[in-house]
Motif scaffolding. Sequence first.
Motif, short mmCIF file in Angstrom:
data_model
loop_
_atom_site.label_atom_id
_atom_site.label_comp_id
_atom_site.label_asym_id
_atom_site.label_seq_id
_atom_site.Cartn_x
_atom_site.Cartn_y
_atom_site.Cartn_z
N UNK A 34 4.00 10.15 -7.12
CA UNK A 34 4.94 10.38 -8.22
C UNK A 34 4.18 10.67 -9.52
N UNK A 35 3.06 9.99 -9.73
CA UNK A 35 2.23 10.23 -10.91
C UNK A 35 1.69 11.66 -10.89
N UNK A 36 1.22 12.07 -9.71
CA UNK A 36 0.71 13.43 -9.56
C UNK A 36 1.81 14.45 -9.85
N UNK A 37 2.99 14.22 -9.30
CA UNK A 37 4.11 15.13 -9.54
C UNK A 37 4.46 15.20 -11.03
N UNK A 38 4.51 14.03 -11.68
CA UNK A 38 4.85 13.99 -13.11
C UNK A 38 3.79 14.70 -13.94
N UNK A 55 0.84 -1.20 0.00
CA UNK A 55 0.00 0.00 0.00
C UNK A 55 0.87 1.25 0.00
N UNK A 56 1.93 1.23 0.80
CA UNK A 56 2.85 2.36 0.83
C UNK A 56 3.50 2.58 -0.53
N UNK A 57 3.93 1.51 -1.17
CA UNK A 57 4.55 1.63 -2.50
C UNK A 57 3.55 2.17 -3.52
N UNK A 58 2.31 1.72 -3.43
CA UNK A 58 1.28 2.23 -4.34
C UNK A 58 1.04 3.73 -4.12
N UNK A 59 0.99 4.14 -2.86
CA UNK A 59 0.81 5.56 -2.56
C UNK A 59 1.97 6.39 -3.08
N UNK A 60 3.18 5.88 -2.95
CA UNK A 60 4.35 6.59 -3.50
C UNK A 60 4.22 6.75 -5.00
N UNK A 61 3.73 5.71 -5.68
CA UNK A 61 3.54 5.79 -7.14
C UNK A 61 2.44 6.80 -7.49
N UNK A 62 1.37 6.82 -6.71
CA UNK A 62 0.30 7.80 -6.96
C UNK A 62 0.84 9.22 -6.81
N UNK A 65 -2.05 14.59 -21.94
CA UNK A 65 -0.96 14.12 -22.82
C UNK A 65 0.36 14.06 -22.09
N UNK A 66 0.52 14.83 -21.01
CA UNK A 66 1.78 14.90 -20.29
C UNK A 66 1.87 13.97 -19.09
N UNK A 71 0.90 6.88 -21.44
CA UNK A 71 1.74 5.85 -22.04
C UNK A 71 1.10 4.45 -21.94
N UNK A 72 0.04 4.35 -21.15
CA UNK A 72 -0.66 3.07 -21.02
C UNK A 72 -1.59 2.85 -22.21
#
Length: 143
Positions: free
Chosen positions: A16-20, A7-14, A114-115, A120-121
């Motif tokens: 990171x996705x928001x930041x990107x 769950x922690x790893x998923x939250x980190x990805x979320x 687009x950004x 990319x999925x």
Amino acid sequence: MTDESLTYRLLRLVHAMDDATNDGIRDVMAELGLTHALADALWQLDPDAQPPTMREMATRLRCDPSTVTFLADRLEQLSFVSRAPAPHDRRTKVLALTAAGRNARQRLVKAATTGTPIAALTRAEQLTLHDLLTKAMTAAGAT
């Protein structure tokens, strides 16, 4: 791996996705003279829906109504929104997108969609992610 660490790893990805995604709209925000808070407010104004009241915007933005007043003032100065009396209660104000606001919002949405790494999925992967996120948010009572 425990469920908590996953769950922690998923939250980190979320996050990171928001930041990107935010990085992907930074240039458009600068061109439009928007801060992140102003861009978020503009994003919340659906051009195909009834204009929200100031109180509804505060709920959408999860902020105090006085903050919405500040954001609305700035968006009005940029000619992106107009305030008008609500049809159901003239004491209440609604925020409506102007033509310039629709254009600015459209530019933000295009830059974000687009950004983002989600672009990319494949469509099938996006649909799966959509279903999973919808399920998670529904279970949390957040939709």
